[in-house]
Write an enzyme that holds these catalytic residues in place. Structure first.
Site, PDB file in Angstrom:
ATOM      1  CE  LYS A  76      56.248 -45.663  77.225  1.00 42.64           C
ATOM      2  NZ  LYS A  76      56.497 -46.967  77.887  1.00 42.64           N
ATOM      3  CB  SER A 104      50.521 -40.804  77.655  1.00 40.88           C
ATOM      4  OG  SER A 104      51.048 -41.553  76.582  1.00 40.88           O
ATOM      5  N   GLY A 117      58.149 -50.737  79.670  1.00 38.99           N
ATOM      6  CA  GLY A 117      58.823 -51.916  79.141  1.00 38.99           C
ATOM      7  C   GLY A 117      58.379 -52.317  77.753  1.00 38.99           C
TER       8      GLY A 117
END
Length: 205
Positions: free
Chosen positions: A41, A109, A38
């Site tokens: 990205k 990540s 959210g």
């Protein structure tokens, strides 16, 4: 630990990355967007790609959700599978820049070690880490996919920021405060970084 293939020999191609970059008329690089779910990205990665495409630059977006429909469809969200997910994507991104393509990777990540490992897989300067900084409260308010709500209800285990940690980048190439900037402003920051690094020539943005 990842298993190593045996009885294989590296084949040196006659066409090099430099040859492919010359064909595309620009350098290739990995732009790695990291941040909470959210945080914007994917939205930012696709917006940057759209702009670059319009000015004739070869690009590809590797999106966290999309790769789990194919390349990483056999993985869950446990820590070990998250690590394997990023390893596979890192290798794919490495292949893409060898093809002379600017590769925009949008992945939560969450673990610093995995991002550092992805960086080490390519030559120095070929990995640009962009931290999409956004408070978890804002991410939850957006909650476009309804994932935070499910995570709070215990329906999604290992959800980053709720049941699993997110390790903030220490020295990313760029921090974009996506909760404060417009999408257009955020895109300009990324494009300016690419111009400063000599990846693309000066363009109007």
């Amino acid at each position: 630990m990842t298993k190593k293939s045996t009885n294989t020999l590296w084949h040196h191609a006659t066409i090099t990355r430099a040859d492919r970059e010359a064909l595309h008329k620009h350098k290739s690089v990995i732009i790695w967007f990291t941040g909470l779910s959210g945080s914007g990205k994917s939205t930012l990665a696709h917006a940057v790609e759209e702009y670059l495409h319009k000015v004739g630059i070869s690009t590809i977006v590797l999106d966290g959700d999309n790769v789990r429909h194919g390349l990483c469809g056999d993985l869950d969200f446990s820590d070990s599978d998250r690590i394997e997910n990023i390893r596979r994507v890192s290798e794919l991104a490495k292949l893409m820049i060898e093809a002379g393509v600017i590769t925009l990777a949008a992945f939560i990540s969450p673990f610093k070690a995995d991002r550092d490992d992805a960086r080490k897989r390519v030559p120095h300067g070929d990995f640009l880490e962009i931290y999409c900084q956004c408070p978890i409260e804002t991410c939850e308010q957006r909650d476009v996919k309804g994932l935070y709500k499910k995570a709070r209800a215990g329906k999604i285990p290992f959800f980053t920021g709720i049941g699993s940690p997110y390790e903030t980048p220490g020295m990313p190439e760029l921090v974009v405060n996506t909760h404060e900037l417009t999408l257009e402003e955020s895109v300009k920051k990324v494009l300016n970084l690419l111009m400063q690094r000599g990846v693309i020539k000066d363009i109007v943005c």
